[in-house]
Design an enzyme around this catalytic site. Structure first.
Site, PDB file in Angstrom:
ATOM      1  CG  ASP A 220      -2.121   0.984   1.132  1.00 16.00           C
ATOM      2  OD1 ASP A 220      -3.254   0.516   1.093  1.00 16.00           O
ATOM      3  OD2 ASP A 220      -1.774   2.086   1.165  1.00 16.00           O
ATOM      4  CB  ILE A 221       1.035   4.190  -2.269  1.00 16.95           C
ATOM      5  CG1 ILE A 221       1.968   5.147  -2.529  1.00 16.95           C
ATOM      6  CG2 ILE A 221      -0.408   4.984  -1.873  1.00 16.95           C
ATOM      7  CD1 ILE A 221       1.841   5.830  -4.107  1.00 16.95           C
TER       8      ILE A 221
ATOM      9  CG  HIS B  81     -12.457   4.067   5.385  1.00 18.10           C
ATOM     10  ND1 HIS B  81     -11.375   3.855   4.730  1.00 18.10           N
ATOM     11  CD2 HIS B  81     -12.007   4.945   6.330  1.00 18.10           C
ATOM     12  CE1 HIS B  81     -10.324   4.949   5.357  1.00 18.10           C
ATOM     13  NE2 HIS B  81     -10.868   5.569   6.252  1.00 18.10           N
ATOM     14  CD  GLN B  82     -14.910  -0.021  -2.678  1.00 16.25           C
ATOM     15  OE1 GLN B  82     -15.998  -0.058  -2.274  1.00 16.25           O
ATOM     16  NE2 GLN B  82     -14.075  -0.676  -3.434  1.00 16.25           N
TER      17      GLN B  82
ATOM     18  CG  ASN C 282     -12.554  -0.428   3.840  1.00 20.03           C
ATOM     19  OD1 ASN C 282     -12.921  -1.134   4.887  1.00 20.03           O
ATOM     20  ND2 ASN C 282     -11.314   0.126   3.776  1.00 20.03           N
TER      21      ASN C 282
ATOM     22  CG  HIS D  48      -8.665  -2.660  -2.093  1.00 20.17           C
ATOM     23  ND1 HIS D  48      -9.544  -1.917  -2.927  1.00 20.17           N
ATOM     24  CD2 HIS D  48      -8.524  -2.132  -1.129  1.00 20.17           C
ATOM     25  CE1 HIS D  48     -10.139  -0.853  -2.195  1.00 20.17           C
ATOM     26  NE2 HIS D  48      -9.554  -0.971  -1.086  1.00 20.17           N
TER      27      HIS D  48
ATOM     28  CG  HIS E 108      -6.819  -2.584   3.374  1.00 21.46           C
ATOM     29  ND1 HIS E 108      -5.873  -1.352   3.061  1.00 21.46           N
ATOM     30  CD2 HIS E 108      -7.944  -2.397   2.983  1.00 21.46           C
ATOM     31  CE1 HIS E 108      -6.703  -0.499   2.527  1.00 21.46           C
ATOM     32  NE2 HIS E 108      -7.940  -1.192   2.283  1.00 21.46           N
TER      33      HIS E 108
HETATM   34  P1  5GP Z   1      -9.681   1.613   0.382  1.00 16.37           P
HETATM   35  O1  5GP Z   1     -10.056   2.799   1.462  1.00 16.37           O
HETATM   36  O2  5GP Z   1     -10.420   1.870  -0.779  1.00 16.37           O
HETATM   37  O3  5GP Z   1     -10.010   0.257   1.186  1.00 16.37           O
HETATM   38  O4  5GP Z   1      -8.144   1.526   0.315  1.00 16.37           O
HETATM   39  C1  5GP Z   1      -7.554   1.969  -0.809  1.00 16.37           C
HETATM   40  C2  5GP Z   1      -5.958   1.915  -0.657  1.00 16.37           C
HETATM   41  O5  5GP Z   1      -5.407   1.874  -1.710  1.00 16.37           O
HETATM   42  C3  5GP Z   1      -5.375   3.082   0.327  1.00 16.37           C
HETATM   43  O6  5GP Z   1      -4.844   2.207   1.608  1.00 16.37           O
HETATM   44  C4  5GP Z   1      -4.467   3.625  -0.230  1.00 16.37           C
HETATM   45  O7  5GP Z   1      -3.055   4.079   0.155  1.00 16.37           O
HETATM   46  C5  5GP Z   1      -4.036   2.819  -1.456  1.00 16.37           C
HETATM   47  N1  5GP Z   1      -3.639   3.406  -2.782  1.00 16.37           N
HETATM   48  C6  5GP Z   1      -4.343   4.153  -3.430  1.00 16.37           C
HETATM   49  N2  5GP Z   1      -3.649   4.287  -4.511  1.00 16.37           N
HETATM   50  C7  5GP Z   1      -2.815   3.804  -4.575  1.00 16.37           C
HETATM   51  C8  5GP Z   1      -1.638   3.510  -5.479  1.00 16.37           C
HETATM   52  O8  5GP Z   1      -1.648   4.281  -6.574  1.00 16.37           O
HETATM   53  N3  5GP Z   1      -0.683   2.646  -5.227  1.00 16.37           N
HETATM   54  C9  5GP Z   1      -0.752   1.748  -3.858  1.00 16.37           C
HETATM   55  N4  5GP Z   1       0.269   1.107  -4.044  1.00 16.37           N
HETATM   56  N5  5GP Z   1      -1.606   1.934  -3.231  1.00 16.37           N
HETATM   57  C10 5GP Z   1      -2.753   2.968  -3.384  1.00 16.37           C
END
Ligand code: 5GP
Length: 138
Positions: free
Chosen positions: A32-33, A94-95, A88, A101, A103
């Site tokens: 995760d970034i 929180h998506q 999520n 995906h 985590h």
């Molecule tokens: P969500 O809140 O949708 O469950 O989480 C999305 C996740 O994707 C976040 O933790 C965010 O840091 C990660 N993310 C978003 N854009 C990128 C990206 O370009 N590269 C990577 N490696 N992670 C990303």
């Protein structure tokens, strides 16, 4: 059903880089970034689906098959003994990226990891609800 393209499609296509930790025919896993803790990994299906309930059985099976292996690798690589899996669905849940995906978030001894607010309620009419859910399983 088709879904809008997301940043994860660009990662899958190799158009933007990622720190890849695993790949097979159906699944990609990468760091995760914006890690919540060291070793925070995202596991995604190659199938484009926004939410878990839209995912095919085959992609879901492929994710489930590899998850324990990925968790073991994260544990060994980071030294964590505890971790959370988070998945999520929907902006209010929180998506932020609308491609399924999961985590993997290590919980480290320094306290870093997923913060959870968990307000347990009362089950009440449990059997009626369970029966209703059973009725909708296809
Ligand atoms: P969500 O809140 O949708 O469950 O989480 C999305 C996740 O994707 C976040 O933790 C965010 O840091 C990660 N993310 C978003 N854009 C990128 C990206 O370009 N590269 C990577 N490696 N992670 C990303």
């Amino acid at each position: 059903m088709s879904h809008a393209s997301t940043i994860f499609d660009a990662i899958l296509a190799g158009e933007i880089p990622c720190h890849r930790v695993y790949e097979d025919d159906h699944v990609l896993a990468f760091l995760d970034i914006g890690p919540v803790s060291r070793g925070h990994v995202l596991v995604i299906p190659k199938e484009r689906a926004a939410h878990m309930h839209q995912l095919s059985d085959d992609s879901a099976a492929a994710l489930g098959r590899v998850l324990p292996r990925l968790c073991r690798a994260v544990m060994k690589a980071t030294g964590c003994e505890h971790y959370n899996l988070l998945q999520n669905n929907g902006a209010p849940a929180h998506q932020a990226v609308f491609h399924v995906h999961i985590h993997i978030i290590p919980r480290h001894e320094d306290g870093s990891g997923l913060g959870i607010e968990w307000k347990a309620g009362q089950l009440g009419d449990g059997e009626a609800l369970a029966s209703r859910i059973r009725d909708f399983i296809q």
